[in-house]
Enzyme design. Structure first.
Site, mmCIF file in Angstrom:
data_model
loop_
_atom_site.group_PDB
_atom_site.id
_atom_site.type_symbol
_atom_site.label_atom_id
_atom_site.label_comp_id
_atom_site.label_asym_id
_atom_site.label_seq_id
_atom_site.Cartn_x
_atom_site.Cartn_y
_atom_site.Cartn_z
ATOM 1 N N HIS A 95 13.415 80.053 -38.350
ATOM 2 C CA HIS A 95 12.791 78.432 -38.316
ATOM 3 C C HIS A 95 11.257 78.590 -38.862
ATOM 4 O O HIS A 95 10.625 79.404 -38.490
ATOM 5 C CB HIS A 95 12.894 78.088 -36.983
ATOM 6 C CG HIS A 95 12.602 76.379 -36.821
ATOM 7 N ND1 HIS A 95 11.433 75.919 -37.027
ATOM 8 C CD2 HIS A 95 13.524 75.528 -36.528
ATOM 9 C CE1 HIS A 95 11.668 74.416 -36.761
ATOM 10 N NE2 HIS A 95 12.808 74.012 -36.524
ATOM 11 N N GLU A 167 16.841 73.898 -44.362
ATOM 12 C CA GLU A 167 15.867 73.011 -43.469
ATOM 13 C C GLU A 167 14.524 72.846 -44.381
ATOM 14 O O GLU A 167 13.602 73.822 -44.502
ATOM 15 C CB GLU A 167 15.292 73.417 -42.306
ATOM 16 C CG GLU A 167 16.402 73.572 -41.309
ATOM 17 C CD GLU A 167 16.038 73.282 -39.901
ATOM 18 O OE1 GLU A 167 16.602 72.412 -39.074
ATOM 19 O OE2 GLU A 167 14.967 73.556 -39.110
HETATM 20 C C1 PEP Z 1 14.075 71.393 -36.839
HETATM 21 O O1 PEP Z 1 12.997 71.819 -36.256
HETATM 22 O O2 PEP Z 1 14.973 72.339 -36.896
HETATM 23 C C2 PEP Z 1 14.215 69.984 -36.872
HETATM 24 C C3 PEP Z 1 15.234 69.941 -37.883
HETATM 25 O O3 PEP Z 1 13.573 69.371 -36.618
HETATM 26 P P1 PEP Z 1 13.460 67.694 -36.858
HETATM 27 O O4 PEP Z 1 14.937 67.195 -36.600
HETATM 28 O O5 PEP Z 1 12.534 66.745 -35.837
HETATM 29 O O6 PEP Z 1 12.879 67.292 -38.181
#
Ligand code: PEP
Length: 258
Positions: A95, A167
């Site tokens: 992450h 992400e």
């Molecule tokens: C995350 O931290 O994996 C994430 C996607 O957070 P958010 O949905 O708050 O952007």
């Protein structure tokens, strides 16, 4: 392929609050074919929530947000994935908060992916570019580097046990000022990830590796994100802490699949 809805609670909720929250989810979520729901509470809540899920005979799975890659030993303060066997089915690895706040490198992540697989816990490997990297046109290089940095020792069999989460770092936590990613941008990155997987592991792996999207997903945008070609689910931070939102997103996933 299943659709995965994973809620990452990060360092929020006490054990008691986590249990109350789970109780609400248990009342509202009905199992649906093809939808895999997982929640990633704080490490200290994994065990009590595991008991709660077992008592309710729920199909909701638990996911650890972190662990140390060694199985046992003199590593004061750490928890190994071996100790989480039977408690967590999934583990978030790589992450951006672990990479950028805690300095985890590709080398650390490679060891974590291997440890998770060795212990029969499915790694959810997060990769994604920062805003600067995107602005400098480095997205493809970063995705390749993070992907193979963590997977370089994973063979053609074990790759089948891995889930990837795309992400983009600049799209995480819109409540803290992050931008929302456009579905077209996400689609392009997912295509890139699949083409990298194809180059190393072949067509089947490239098509069958689940890839989730994460970055400020909420009930208003989840439907659009879930219909992006090649997206097999969502990794949700902020919105997963609001039970109504999490349930709404799960309902959307059911509708998109049906
Ligand atoms: C995350 O931290 O994996 C994430 C996607 O957070 P958010 O949905 O708050 O952007």
């Amino acid at each position: 392929m299943k659709t995965y809805i994973v809620g990452n609670w990060k360092m929020n909720l006490t054990v008691g609050e986590s249990s109350i929250y789970l109780q609400k989810l248990l009342k509202r979520i009905r199992p649906a074919k093809g939808i895999e729901i997982a929640i990633a509470p704080s490490l200290v809540a994994l065990q009590p929530l595991g008991v709660q899920l077992e008592r309710a005979k729920s199909k909701i799975k638990l996911c650890t947000q972190n662990f140390y890659h060694r199985d046992f030993g003199a590593y004061t303060g750490e928890v190994s994935v071996t100790q989480l066997r039977g408690l967590a089915d999934y583990a978030i690895i790589g992450h951006s908060e672990r990479r950028y706040i805690f300095g985890e490198t590709n080398k650390d992540l490679k060891q974590k992916v291997a440890a998770a697989i060795r212990n029969n816990i499915t790694p959810i490997l997060c990769i994604g570019e920062t805003e600067n990297e995107r602005n400098f046109g480095e997205t493809a290089d970063i995705l390749r580097d993070e992907l193979f940095g963590a997977l370089s020792e994973i063979d053609a069999e074990d790759i089948k046990k891995v889930i990837i989460a795309y992400e983009p770092v600049w799209a995480i936590s819109s409540t803290k000022g992050a931008k929302l990613a456009a579905p077209d941008d996400i689609a392009e990155s997912i295509k890139l990830i699949r083409s990298e997987l194809k180059e190393i592991y072949g067509k089947e792996v490239s098509e069958e590796t689940p890839i989730l999207y994460g970055g400020s997903v909420n009930p208003n945008n989840a439907g659009a994100y879930l219909t992006i070609p090649g997206v097999n689910g969502l990794l949700i931070g902020g919105s997963s802490l609001i039970s109504d939102h999490f349930v709404d997103i799960i309902d959307l996933a059911k509708r998109v699949r049906s």
